[in-house]
Design an enzyme around this catalytic site. Structure first.
Site, short mmCIF file in Angstrom:
data_model
loop_
_atom_site.label_atom_id
_atom_site.label_comp_id
_atom_site.label_asym_id
_atom_site.label_seq_id
_atom_site.Cartn_x
_atom_site.Cartn_y
_atom_site.Cartn_z
N ASN A 387 0.82 -1.21 0.00
CA ASN A 387 0.00 0.00 0.00
C ASN A 387 0.86 1.27 0.00
OD1 ASN A 387 -2.11 1.88 0.36
ND2 ASN A 387 -3.30 0.42 1.52
N ASP A 388 1.30 1.69 1.16
CA ASP A 388 2.01 2.97 1.26
C ASP A 388 3.25 3.02 0.38
OD1 ASP A 388 0.19 3.86 3.21
OD2 ASP A 388 1.30 2.81 4.78
#
Length: 461
Positions: A387-388
């Site tokens: 994700n990040d």
């Protein structure tokens, strides 16, 4: 006997260093661990041969308890729980050092008639070891989700409280080193250091946990080295310095990979919150969904596919089925590589360990700096639970909390497919702009099941 013990220590040091060299790659990591373990065994034997070692029955009992607790725990732990086990076992090391410092205080009657360096080294070890023990336990609780992964802070009072507790521990250490022999002083020092470990780690969010684990590991090594200096134990000094130095280097490298300073990480307050839109508008934006069948077709006609693993792959234990998918693609003449971000997952090297467990060739594992230049020539980037570390906001949105963090530039690929359970945020607690890119398709569901479906579709093509 003294010469023989010194020779054993030298052999153990050499094995420590040689074993550490083996940890530079998955192929040699297991061998490196065994070599370092043999070195530690020799160091233990050398220590036990030291005249006046003590009660052998208690030593044997301690070893037996350690084996009974440690071996089954290490064998049964799942790879998804490995980060919290690393945090827990690291904390135990720091706690052991703190207890040894307490024993040294008692047996020397408050360091009476001991050289000043012994008292200073022992008190330093007590503070740092206690910080490491309690901080590691908080990290374990956050990773195990016994404690919320969100930053737990006192607001504006957080830093003053941290400073006050640190000053209290230092003042007690100075009083003891100046001749104070009341045992309550030592107990107070250990308690103050323990509180410091708790209040420092609680405000740190899940996004920074990999760095925190590495930092606490370095602290444990430094405390062990200091205790070795106080006890005149050469093995403890060398082993502690190796752990402290390597842990410090790793912590610095990981902090740079996140474009964050170590003081900023320790200050806490970042990551683990509720998802917020990067731009702050809060609007609901559409995303494009896809199916396992369409994903399989898209990859089957690609020339190059890059797999981007994240913590979602670890949770789903999908590494083996991912390897099976890659073999099917390679059989069709498609080039497959794996993009590894330094802080993907919840501990340093988390993705490397998972993929090595699935027998992924080491040559296919590409570090961030190496793979980023290849995304422009990549037909399909398959993001599995990351994700990040793939969020373009880190490059495009100055208002984003992760702005400036080096990321895997999957958005430069010709197409992106994201495997994810939902639209929830990552550890940083912010929306991922990649999900709304026109080139991105979302395949919702459990990663292992989704990749399994892709595998069946590839077999049918």
């Amino acid at each position: 006997m003294t010469t023989f013990i010194a020779v054993l220590y030298i052999i153990s040091f050499a094995l420590f260093i040689y074993g550490l060299m083996g940890l530079t790659g998955p192929r040699t990591a297991v061998r490196g661990n065994w070599i370092a373990a043999v070195g530690m065994g020799i160091a233990v034997i050398a220590t036990l041969l030291t005249p006046g070692m003590g009660n052998w029955l208690l030593i044997a009992l301690g070893v037996a308890i350690g084996v009974v607790v440690g071996v089954p725990s290490a064998r049964k732990v799942k790879m998804t729980a490995m980060p919290q086990m690393v945090a827990l076992f690291n904390g135990v090391g720091g706690g052991a050092v703190a207890l040894i410092a307490w024993v040294e205080f008692r047996t020397t009657e408050g360091y009476a008639h001991e050289p000043a360096y012994v008292a200073i080294a022992s008190l330093f070890a007590a503070i740092v070891g206690s910080v490491s023990f309690w901080g590691s336990n908080i990290a374990f609780g956050k990773l195990q989700e016994l404690i919320s992964g969100r930053p737990i802070t006192l607001g504006k009072l957080q830093q003053p409280v941290n400073a006050l507790v640190l000053i209290a521990a230092i003042v007690l250490a100075v009083v003891i080193a100046s001749g104070g022999d009341a045992e309550l002083l030592m107990i107070g020092l250990l308690v103050a250091a323990g509180v410091l470990g708790v209040v420092v780690v609680l405000p740190i969010g899940g996004a920074d946990m990999p760095v925190v684990i590495s930092l606490l590991n370095a602290l444990t090594g430094l405390s062990a080295a200091a205790m070795g200096l106080a006890l005149d134990n050469t093995a403890l000094i060398v082993a502690g310095m190796i752990v402290g130095a390597s842990g410090s280097i790793l912590t610095n490298l990981m902090a740079k990979a996140m474009n964050r300073s170590i003081p900023a990480i320790v200050a806490g307050g970042f990551g683990g919150g509720t998802a917020v839109a990067s731009g702050g508008s809060g609007e609901v934006r559409p995303v494009r969904s896809t199916s396992a069948s369409d994903t399989a077709i898209q990859m089957a006609y690609a020339n190059k596919v890059v797999v981007v693993p994240g913590y979602g792959m670890a949770v789903a234990q999908a590494q083996h089925v991912v390897r099976e998918m890659a073999k099917l693609l390679e059989a069709k003449g498609i080039t497959v590589a794996y993009a590894i971000h330094p802080v993907a997952g919840r501990m340093p090297g988390h993705m490397n360990v998972l993929l090595a467990e699935a027998d992924v060739p080491y040559e296919q594992l590409k570090e961030m700096d190496e793979i980023n230049s290849e995304f422009a020539q990549t037909d399909v980037a398959l993001v599995i639970g990351a994700n990040d570390v793939t969020n373009p906001a880190a490059e495009t949105d100055p208002g984003s909390p992760i702005y400036g963090m080096p990321i895997l530039k999957v958005n430069h690929s010709r197409s992106v497919i994201v495997l994810k359970r939902s639209m929830s945020s990552g550890f940083a607690g912010i929306d991922n702009e990649l999900f709304y890119d026109a080139k991105t398709s979302m395949l919702f569901g459990d990663a292992k099941s989704s990749v399994g479906e892709i595998v069946e579709e590839l077999k049918a093509l």
